[in-house]
Design a protein around this motif. Sequence first.
Motif, mmCIF file in Angstrom:
data_model
loop_
_atom_site.group_PDB
_atom_site.id
_atom_site.type_symbol
_atom_site.label_atom_id
_atom_site.label_comp_id
_atom_site.label_asym_id
_atom_site.label_seq_id
_atom_site.Cartn_x
_atom_site.Cartn_y
_atom_site.Cartn_z
ATOM 1 N N ASP A 185 0.826 -1.071 -0.049
ATOM 2 C CA ASP A 185 -0.035 -0.179 0.032
ATOM 3 C C ASP A 185 0.930 1.321 0.056
ATOM 4 N N ILE A 186 1.929 1.000 0.716
ATOM 5 C CA ILE A 186 2.736 2.219 0.902
ATOM 6 C C ILE A 186 3.441 2.701 -0.446
ATOM 7 N N ARG A 187 3.914 1.563 -1.096
ATOM 8 C CA ARG A 187 4.614 1.604 -2.347
ATOM 9 C C ARG A 187 3.879 2.155 -3.437
ATOM 10 N N GLU A 188 2.447 1.872 -3.465
ATOM 11 C CA GLU A 188 1.522 2.138 -4.534
ATOM 12 C C GLU A 188 1.176 3.664 -4.199
ATOM 13 N N LEU A 189 1.019 3.921 -3.012
ATOM 14 C CA LEU A 189 0.446 5.530 -2.727
ATOM 15 C C LEU A 189 1.646 6.652 -3.151
ATOM 16 N N LEU A 190 3.024 6.166 -2.667
ATOM 17 C CA LEU A 190 4.025 7.041 -3.144
ATOM 18 C C LEU A 190 4.236 6.813 -4.514
ATOM 19 N N THR A 191 3.915 5.893 -5.089
ATOM 20 C CA THR A 191 4.234 5.792 -6.675
ATOM 21 C C THR A 191 3.295 6.625 -7.507
ATOM 22 N N VAL A 192 2.002 6.472 -7.287
ATOM 23 C CA VAL A 192 1.090 7.373 -7.774
ATOM 24 C C VAL A 192 1.302 8.693 -7.557
ATOM 25 N N PHE A 193 1.549 9.082 -6.284
ATOM 26 C CA PHE A 193 1.794 10.547 -6.054
ATOM 27 C C PHE A 193 3.016 11.153 -6.709
ATOM 28 N N LEU A 194 4.023 10.326 -6.591
ATOM 29 C CA LEU A 194 5.662 10.809 -7.255
ATOM 30 C C LEU A 194 5.022 11.016 -8.677
ATOM 31 N N GLU A 195 4.323 10.107 -9.483
ATOM 32 C CA GLU A 195 4.293 10.126 -10.825
ATOM 33 C C GLU A 195 3.563 11.271 -11.294
ATOM 34 N N ARG A 196 2.523 11.476 -10.237
ATOM 35 C CA ARG A 196 1.659 12.658 -10.687
ATOM 36 C C ARG A 196 2.384 14.086 -10.546
ATOM 37 N N MET A 197 3.241 13.936 -9.857
ATOM 38 C CA MET A 197 4.329 15.100 -9.840
ATOM 39 C C MET A 197 5.260 15.313 -10.988
ATOM 40 N N GLY A 198 5.480 14.375 -11.847
ATOM 41 C CA GLY A 198 6.320 14.183 -12.975
ATOM 42 C C GLY A 198 7.592 13.400 -12.919
ATOM 43 N N TYR A 199 7.653 12.909 -11.572
ATOM 44 C CA TYR A 199 8.892 11.970 -11.467
ATOM 45 C C TYR A 199 8.713 10.656 -12.116
ATOM 46 N N ALA A 200 9.784 10.149 -12.629
ATOM 47 C CA ALA A 200 10.024 8.605 -12.992
ATOM 48 C C ALA A 200 10.356 7.901 -11.980
ATOM 49 N N VAL A 201 9.333 6.939 -11.771
ATOM 50 C CA VAL A 201 9.674 6.132 -10.218
ATOM 51 C C VAL A 201 9.718 4.666 -10.468
ATOM 52 N N ASP A 202 10.806 4.030 -9.772
ATOM 53 C CA ASP A 202 10.820 2.735 -9.928
ATOM 54 C C ASP A 202 10.547 2.167 -8.382
ATOM 55 N N VAL A 203 10.308 0.949 -8.144
ATOM 56 C CA VAL A 203 10.005 0.390 -6.852
ATOM 57 C C VAL A 203 10.604 -0.809 -6.611
ATOM 58 N N ALA A 204 11.105 -0.946 -5.326
ATOM 59 C CA ALA A 204 11.555 -2.345 -4.702
ATOM 60 C C ALA A 204 10.882 -2.611 -3.450
ATOM 61 N N SER A 205 10.423 -3.904 -3.389
ATOM 62 C CA SER A 205 9.782 -4.417 -2.115
ATOM 63 C C SER A 205 10.600 -5.015 -0.961
ATOM 64 N N SER A 206 12.041 -4.742 -1.502
ATOM 65 C CA SER A 206 12.970 -5.446 -0.423
ATOM 66 C C SER A 206 14.230 -4.691 -0.501
ATOM 67 N N GLY A 207 15.077 -5.145 0.684
ATOM 68 C CA GLY A 207 16.428 -4.339 0.629
ATOM 69 C C GLY A 207 17.285 -5.035 -0.725
ATOM 70 N N ARG A 208 17.268 -6.107 -0.838
ATOM 71 C CA ARG A 208 18.033 -6.837 -1.881
ATOM 72 C C ARG A 208 17.448 -6.388 -3.498
#
Length: 473
Positions: free
Chosen positions: A15-38
Amino acid sequence: MKDPVHILVVDDEPDIRELLTVFLERMGYAVDVASSGRQAIESIGRRVYDVIITDLDLGDLSGMEVLAHLRRQQATSEVIMISGYGTVEHVSEAFSLGVSAYIQKPITFAEVDARMKEALAKRRFAASVDQVLKSASGADAELAKHLEQVFQLYDLGRRLIATLDYQPVIDTVLSSLVSIFQCECACIFLVENGRADLHVYSALPMSEADLGAVRADALAFWQKLRREEIAEAQVKTFHKSRPSGDPPSGPVAQTMRVPLSAQEKVIGVLSVCNPALTAHTLEYLPYIVGDLAALALDNASQHRHTRMLALTDGLTGLLNHRAFLDRLHQEFDRSRRYNSILSLIMLDIDDFKAVNDTYGHLQGDIVLEGVARILRNSSRESDVLGRYGGEEFVALLPETNSSQALLKAERIRKEIASHPFQLNHSAVEVTVSLGVATWPNPDMQVPEDLIKQADLALYKSKSFGKNRASLAE
């Protein structure tokens, strides 16, 4: 067309990944996500990111481990760390590793937006500095070195302004000193209310003998400044070093010392061990760093004092009602997330009204202070203690099951019952009743349910004659 700003979001909660991704992409940023440290480390190996937003706890690795790896691979990336249960120690370590901002959950988009703009502004400034230094180095090496030192001072000042927490200020100053002077170690010796602390940060591990030499040198310089005798054994020493497999550094051969003064009072000593001083080192540089450090430490000290007044009960020094509830919510959320055990003890002084009526309220305060002291002496560092109200106290016990919590409550009860209180020259026996509740429990859905169950157990203790501890059913 201008290249987009690349952001990496690292969090093990979808949920946190999705919320941040949607918000940041709306701000015009290119977003990659990772679900773990590795996964984050793999992403860092493939691309240079402008900003990395990472959770503190990622399940497989900690955000600190990801950050340490990042600093070895991409020194220029800005990092924003988020956490639901960050302590001062976590904040301190994060800032010492160069984190731009630290956001406490629950996060808000307004705060993320503000921290993103700050991080990108810093990145643009760093790029401008790098360009200026490259231009200057070709024409005048001395000018380039002086400019680099000025920019390092600017960065130190900016980082000190970013936090008012005491330990992060100390760690930021020391890690910056090691970087600015390319020295083996730096230390801050502070004296406050008769207590002497020595904080040491070294580029490499240090032997006990070298730590002793640094401590003796700082102490001697302090005593020369203030004519104040402090035994070396009374100095509490805290030492950190950069993660390294290298052997301990060599003996401390040279030390540069600067007094730390705030509000026309010397509060400590700043020392740099074996500094790499050259003809290009600005002669006033150590004193500017000392002034910045002293001002930041004084501000942090005042902030700490003000915060303590706001969070603690003035009589007992324990957390007040509101502050305890905040900690209860944090610990309950953490226990629920990691499926760990959490117990709570609620304590009430028996017949306290009779104590006040017989001996007066000032003598009643002596009882409250004494009970709080016994509670504190009977608790671990990880326990959370508070004055819930009036003659009621609470103790929150992480990673403690119901049997262990009941044993602890019984020890507290016996300790108080066996401790006569001197009230108006009379030895007065005081007893307490206690209630114990433990999560997980099917009847508990919210943190307040833990208090409710402990309160019911306390009522049971009162009903069965007082001076006893009972477990919630």
